[in-house]
Design a protein around this motif. Structure first.
Motif, PDB file in Angstrom:
ATOM      1  N   SER A 198       1.328   6.815  -6.635  1.00 39.59           N
ATOM      2  CA  SER A 198       0.168   7.631  -6.996  1.00 39.59           C
ATOM      3  C   SER A 198       0.296   9.077  -6.554  1.00 39.59           C
ATOM      4  CB  SER A 198      -1.097   7.048  -6.363  1.00 39.59           C
ATOM      5  OG  SER A 198      -1.314   5.746  -6.822  1.00 39.59           O
ATOM      6  N   CYS A 199       1.009   9.308  -5.493  1.00 40.18           N
ATOM      7  CA  CYS A 199       1.074  10.648  -4.906  1.00 40.18           C
ATOM      8  C   CYS A 199       2.538  10.976  -4.623  1.00 40.18           C
ATOM      9  CB  CYS A 199       0.246  10.683  -3.615  1.00 40.18           C
ATOM     10  SG  CYS A 199       0.239  12.272  -2.790  1.00 40.18           S
ATOM     11  N   HIS A 200       3.194  11.550  -5.624  1.00 42.09           N
ATOM     12  CA  HIS A 200       4.635  11.782  -5.528  1.00 42.09           C
ATOM     13  C   HIS A 200       5.026  12.739  -4.409  1.00 42.09           C
ATOM     14  CE1 HIS A 200       5.325   9.361  -9.036  1.00 42.09           C
ATOM     15  NE2 HIS A 200       4.371  10.019  -9.680  1.00 42.09           N
ATOM     16  N   GLY A 201       4.129  13.622  -4.006  1.00 41.99           N
ATOM     17  CA  GLY A 201       4.449  14.574  -2.945  1.00 41.99           C
ATOM     18  C   GLY A 201       4.030  14.119  -1.547  1.00 41.99           C
TER      19      GLY A 201
ATOM     20  N   VAL B 140       0.844  -1.207   0.000  1.00 38.85           N
ATOM     21  CA  VAL B 140       0.000   0.000   0.000  1.00 38.85           C
ATOM     22  C   VAL B 140       0.873   1.248   0.000  1.00 38.85           C
ATOM     23  CG1 VAL B 140      -1.692   1.324   1.347  1.00 38.85           C
ATOM     24  CG2 VAL B 140      -1.977  -1.149   1.063  1.00 38.85           C
ATOM     25  N   ALA B 141       1.960   1.230   0.777  1.00 39.29           N
ATOM     26  CA  ALA B 141       2.870   2.379   0.788  1.00 39.29           C
ATOM     27  C   ALA B 141       3.463   2.601  -0.598  1.00 39.29           C
ATOM     28  CB  ALA B 141       3.969   2.166   1.819  1.00 39.29           C
TER      29      ALA B 141
END
Length: 124
Positions: A114-117, A107-108
């Protein structure tokens, strides 16, 4: 003591006590009027059962602990059969932990992809 008193002192329902009796984990004596009669040893058995259930053991797992107490040991966990159940349960928990850590990593990884930031919180 009667079933209601045992239930109150052990912090369980009378229904649970009847179920434990049905499963052969506790045994009630009977008075002439048919009422169940329990002793202090039964309170110790029920306390042991509830303690085991509280940390994830099953009623079947509790059987060796009950047998150990009935055999006169001070602790339900002091017999070899009980120790074997402890070891098996610890292995099961270790497997569950490994599975959860693998799922967490997956999941990490998906979050990072999915969310680079996004910042991941550290594991404790």
């Amino acid at each position: 003591m009667r079933i209601g008193e045992l239930a109150r002192r052990a912090g369980v329902s009378t229904r649970a006590l009847r179920y434990y009796e049905q499963q052969g984990l506790i045994t009630a004596g009977r008075k002439a009027n048919g009422y169940r009669e329990y002793g202090e040893a039964d309170l110790k058995l029920v306390t042991e059962i509830r303690s085991l259930l509280g940390v994830g053991f099953t009623l079947e797992d509790a059987r060796p602990f009950v047998a150990c107490l009935r055999a006169g040991h001070a602790s339900g966990g002091s017999c070899p059969e009980s120790v074997a159940v402890y070891r098996r349960k610890l292995a099961e928990i270790d497997d569950e932990i490994r599975t959860l850590l693998a799922r967490r990593a997956e999941v990490a990884g998906q979050l990072t992809e999915s969310c680079h930031g996004c910042v991941l919180r550290k594991q404790r």
